[in-house]
Design a protein around this motif. Structure first.
Motif, mmCIF file in Angstrom:
data_model
loop_
_atom_site.group_PDB
_atom_site.id
_atom_site.type_symbol
_atom_site.label_atom_id
_atom_site.label_comp_id
_atom_site.label_asym_id
_atom_site.label_seq_id
_atom_site.Cartn_x
_atom_site.Cartn_y
_atom_site.Cartn_z
ATOM 1 N N GLU A 118 -11.270 18.618 44.160
ATOM 2 C CA GLU A 118 -10.334 19.407 43.326
ATOM 3 C C GLU A 118 -10.900 19.564 41.909
ATOM 4 O O GLU A 118 -10.864 20.649 41.325
ATOM 5 N N ALA A 119 -11.466 18.471 41.403
ATOM 6 C CA ALA A 119 -12.024 18.509 40.046
ATOM 7 C C ALA A 119 -13.230 19.449 39.990
ATOM 8 O O ALA A 119 -13.366 20.243 39.053
ATOM 9 N N MET A 120 -14.075 19.384 41.010
ATOM 10 C CA MET A 120 -15.257 20.256 41.016
ATOM 11 C C MET A 120 -14.840 21.719 41.065
ATOM 12 O O MET A 120 -15.387 22.554 40.328
ATOM 13 N N ALA A 121 -13.866 22.026 41.922
ATOM 14 C CA ALA A 121 -13.405 23.416 42.033
ATOM 15 C C ALA A 121 -12.877 23.898 40.682
ATOM 16 O O ALA A 121 -13.192 25.004 40.222
ATOM 17 N N HIS A 122 -12.094 23.050 40.042
ATOM 18 C CA HIS A 122 -11.530 23.430 38.747
ATOM 19 C C HIS A 122 -12.626 23.672 37.715
ATOM 20 O O HIS A 122 -12.613 24.686 36.999
ATOM 21 N N LEU A 123 -13.591 22.766 37.635
ATOM 22 C CA LEU A 123 -14.629 22.872 36.605
ATOM 23 C C LEU A 123 -15.561 24.043 36.885
ATOM 24 O O LEU A 123 -16.000 24.728 35.953
ATOM 25 N N CYS A 124 -15.852 24.288 38.167
ATOM 26 C CA CYS A 124 -16.678 25.452 38.493
ATOM 27 C C CYS A 124 -15.966 26.721 38.045
ATOM 28 O O CYS A 124 -16.593 27.652 37.518
#
Lengths: 404, 404
Positions: free
Chosen positions: A308-314
């Protein structure tokens, strides 16, 4: 949710189990881990016992205490306890395995360009000592599928390839490699595999016997949350007789009564503090009890948060996710533009972006480098004490900072 | 005097500074040392700081903390801080030094038969690896004068002698060797000396620069009373470039900015617990403050007690003192009749006499073995927490036990 100093995002409700500074948004479990209060207390009990009577502890009690800890760890890793040696860290594990492999002047040692810089140095030193040659396999990043890794490794082999050092979870790029497939391909070709599993225990559901590599090393102080200095080297039965600790001590000549030479040598390399090793069972129990689903629950919770964090930061940075979900455990790396002022693989200076995020936002998150010329990524870690709000706050920090 | 459980002799008034079990008469400081409560508290403060923010601690703070600890240790040892590496124990120091010395097939490595068994194993392994030969110099015990040691070492040299591993204070026999004279003789003959000073720091007023050996290793966790895992290897300037830690990590390739390659390599060998090293200054201060005369007072108090205890026990057992007073620090060995049931140099079983003294009298005191066929001694240790009454009680225990 735990209350945080003004301006910082909330951590998870489990953060109170750690003694981490609430004034820092700690998104870098990956570098050194973090140990729960209760596990540290267990370690302190062992230390108090040691200090109350050091001779009784080291001579009369330690061998059995080590056996107990080793059995618990072996069950956690699905490994053969007879081939499981405690070491201080995975770097020591890789160095120890390299010393066990006979290398000659025409041999090649295969590594990938996503490997850990310290272990790459160890490979270079082993090669220099023996005249062997280091062959670096470049891997793409972003990476479309795990098969690309296996294919690249196999393509990097030659008739001279004697050994390979391959990560299970890469340090700079946070990718879970298809280690079972890689191990099988190398085994079929007679190449001796050292798996650098520094990040795997506690992140991946491990089955070391199933992987079947001659050498597998991992840290317990990272994702298992044991105290610093708890790590292991698992050695397959056919390699145990020629594998020795880097420090020769009493075990090299002690008579074999009820213990193997392997165990006698690795269990004692001079006086030190063995309590990190003895505390591994407490880490397994304590962290496993923090999620209703036990360790499978811990792993999947951390993984969901990392994804979830990776998707948000991307999305904040306008990047595509650099790999399929299946290659993510609880580390994730978001590619950044390269720095133009430096081309060293291993840069001891803290990256300017990392420094700004720490100074201006109290965020601890690393900028990693790999390959030559160096590629650059922001690497996030998700453990039980983290909450998605912390990664949203990182997104705010990134948006406010130039990424260069 | 501190109150003790019924039947046990009183310890010294300083015993309350240690957390040693009052139910054990602890006369074996020599094996693993013992760490004062205050020093352990200092170590706990470092650990708490580490766990509050592991990345800040390891990346931003540790290099300077290590420099501070090293400067304090260097002053205590009168050593050059630039050549002072922290290691886990003296065994690791000896192994590291051996790895730095180029050995060839016709070379000889000289050792004495009073050397520490673990380090003797390390010498054997180094010899096997390179084809070198181990030459053991037998020393008499009882020993009439320190000159006998220097003479025996010099007699053991040949034109092939490349290196020598010689103890400063012997482990099985507790003798202080005339290391300055030995170092000078070996230096004159071009023999590379590794001093195993495991027991020396805190027992002997050290001047490592004055000794001038290429390699000197010692433990801080023994007579200096630092936590377990605190030790050093001091390397003379002409040997630093070719001396590397046994574990290769980041320092091997890191750019040289304000630190030498030697320091970069030894200061980081993978994640571990560096707090034993950081706590060395606390040990120097804490133990030095327990006697009005500071460290010279501590050393002379311990030595007086060891001499008084040895004289008493020799008289109980009907032996002559086995060496002149000048060869005693705070360890002393009283010769015992040999065992007839075992002829191994390194016996992992606890000697029956040692076991009886522990079981029937709650006395922790080791029976040591050395040479082949093995000679046997009772080795006593005297530190600030001990009192003469404890050694008189040991005399009672010995009189009641057969010494065989």
């Amino acid at each position: 949710m735990t209350n945080e100093p003004t301006g910082l995002p909330p951590r998870s409700g489990l953060a109170g189990h750690w003694s981490l500074d609430p004034g820092v948004v700690f998104l870098n479990h990956g570098s050194f881990g973090a140990c729960p209060i209760r596990v540290l207390e267990t370690q302190n009990e062992f230390r108090a016992r040691l200090e109350a009577e050091p001779v009784r502890f080291f001579i009369r009690e330690l061998p059995e205490l080590l056996d107990t800890a080793r059995l618990k760890l072996a069950a956690f890793l699905r490994a053969d306890p007879e081939g499981l040696a405690f070491v201080a860290n995975a770097t020591t594990g890789v160095n120890t395995a390299l010393a066990a492999i006979p290398l000659a002047a025409c041999d090649e040692i295969l590594v990938t360009d996503h490997g850990y810089a310290a272990c790459r140095n160890a490979v270079e030193v082993a090669a220099r000592r023996t005249g062997a040659r280091v062959v670096e396999v470049p891997l793409p990043f972003p990476l479309a599928a795990p098969e690309r890794v296996t294919e690249a490794v196999v393509r990097g082999l030659s008739q001279h390839t004697r050994a390979a050092v391959v990560d299970h979870v890469t340090s700079p790029t946070g990718l879970v490699f298809p280690i079972n497939e890689i191990a099988a391909e190398l085994e079929n070709r007679g190449v001796i595999l050292i798996v650098d599993g520094a990040h795997a225990p506690g992140m991946i559901d491990l089955d070391l016997t199933g992987i079947g590599a001659p050498f597998y090393t991992g840290n317990c102080h990272k994702w298992m949350c044991a105290p610093k200095g708890a790590a292991f080297l698992a050695v397959r039965d056919d390699w145990r007789a020629r594998t020795h600790p880097l420090v020769t001590s009493h075990g090299a000549a002690a008579p074999l009564v009820d213990r193997s030479r392997f165990r006698l040598e690795f269990d004692w390399t001079g006086t030190g503090d063995p309590t990190p090793w003895l505390t591994v069972p407490s880490a397994v129990e304590t962290v496993g009890a923090l999620d209703p689903g036990g360790w499978p629950g811990v792993r999947s919770r951390n993984r969901r948060l990392a994804l979830e964090a990776m998707a948000h930061l991307c999305s904040v940075l306008g990047f595509q996710q650099p790999c399929p979900d299946g290659m993510i455990g609880s580390l994730a790396a978001i590619p950044l533009p390269p720095r133009t002022d430096d081309n060293r693989r291993s840069n001891p200076d803290i990256d300017p972006l990392q420094e700004r995020l720490f100074r201006d936002f109290s965020i601890e998150v690393p900028v990693t480098l790999w390959s030559v010329p160096p590629r650059r990524a922001l690497r996030i870690s998700a453990h039980l004490y983290n909450a998605i709000e912390e990664f949203r706050y990182l997104g705010v920090g990134l948006a406010a900072s130039a990424c260069g």
